[in-house]
Write an enzyme that holds these catalytic residues in place. Structure first.
Site: not given
Length: 293
Positions: A102, A177, A245
């Protein structure tokens, strides 16, 4: 071109919680696999099963014609792809490179364009499903890049996941995502609040789950992570530090589009608080501990 075990040598970079299982499925399907990880010990199981070891991403680029990566942070992706030892920097024409980390949509687009100039086929294909999805080859895979490249790689994706969707041009997989992570972020707050509420009300939380997981409240997190919370199992299927993150990327992308994300912002602040208390290497279900701080 059909990718078969006879004409394909797969490189796999990143053999952590999810990558180890994913590389194992490719190996079990008869493909020769060469692996690289910063910590070799994390690849030992794969090496025992017959995978070969590479000393660097550059060596992977020199020996493999299909390369999967699933590493930690966007800066790791940039280094693995575009650094001096990177797989695009040192890659050969007609190599396929698939980033399942990701990462940022912007970086996915950058890698795509640099790779295209060298005749390398790059796609961004982040995944969802956690450690369970990786072990059971039931991941959701969201793909961005050229459609014909996706179609060539689809048989390999089917060895790793069950819900594989081509989303569009380079970066589209990463944007999808972000949608996934935004949905999870607020949902995790609700799941934790429900379990804590059940406990404070003197209910048996496992019985509560039996009632609510199959109803309108049902979600993957409720079914898979709430039982871990109840058992006090906070081992990482997905690290809090990596979720922070992801949420940071989503917040930056949303801000760039002029969009408010109050649920995501709250979840990020709650997870930041946990990380500051030493929980960054726990699984995302450790959000449950927020109510114990």
């Amino acid at each position: 071109m059909m990718l078969t075990p006879e004409n394909t040598r797969i490189g796999f970079i990143g053999t952590g919680v999810m990558g180890k299982s994913m590389a194992g499925h490719l190996l079990d399907s008869g493909y020769p696999v060469i692996v690289y990880n910063r910590t070799k010990e994390k690849a030992e199981e794969l090496l025992e099963k017959g995978a070969a070891w590479a000393e660097s991403p550059k060596e992977i680029a020199e020996k493999a014609n299909v390369i999967f990566t699933i590493v930690g942070y966007p800066q790791d992706v940039e280094r693995v792809y575009l650094g001096e030892e990177g797989i695009v920097t040192n890659g050969r024409p007609d190599t396929y490179v698939i980033d399942m980390t990701t990462s940022t949509p912007t970086l996915a687009e950058k890698i795509y364009h640099v790779a295209k100039e060298k005749g390398i086929h790059a796609v961004d294909a982040p995944v969802s499903g956690g450690d369970v999805g990786a072990k059971e080859a039931r991941l959701s895979i969201m793909v961005g890049g050229d459609k014909e490249v996706y179609e060539t790689l689809e048989p390999l994706f089917k060895l790793l996941g069950k819900n594989i969707v081509y989303q569009g041009k380079a970066g589209a997989g990463q944007h999808t995502k972000m949608c996934n992570q935004i949905a999870i972020a607020s949902n995790m707050i609700g799941v934790c609040e429900a379990i804590v509420y059940a406990e404070k009300a003197g209910l048996d939380p496992e019985k509560v789950l039996t009632s609510i997981t199959s109803g309108a409240a049902g979600s993957w997190s409720l079914s898979n992570l709430a039982p871990r919370m109840i058992k006090g199992n906070f081992e990482p299927g997905f690290f809090i530090k990596h979720f922070i993150k992801d949420m940071t990327i989503a917040l930056e992308e949303a801000e760039a589009m002029g969009m408010e994300t109050p649920g995501l912002d709250l979840a990020k602040r709650m997870y930041d608080s946990l990380a500051q208390n030493g929980e960054e290497n726990s699984g995302t279900q450790a959000l449950y501990k927020y109510w114990q701080q």
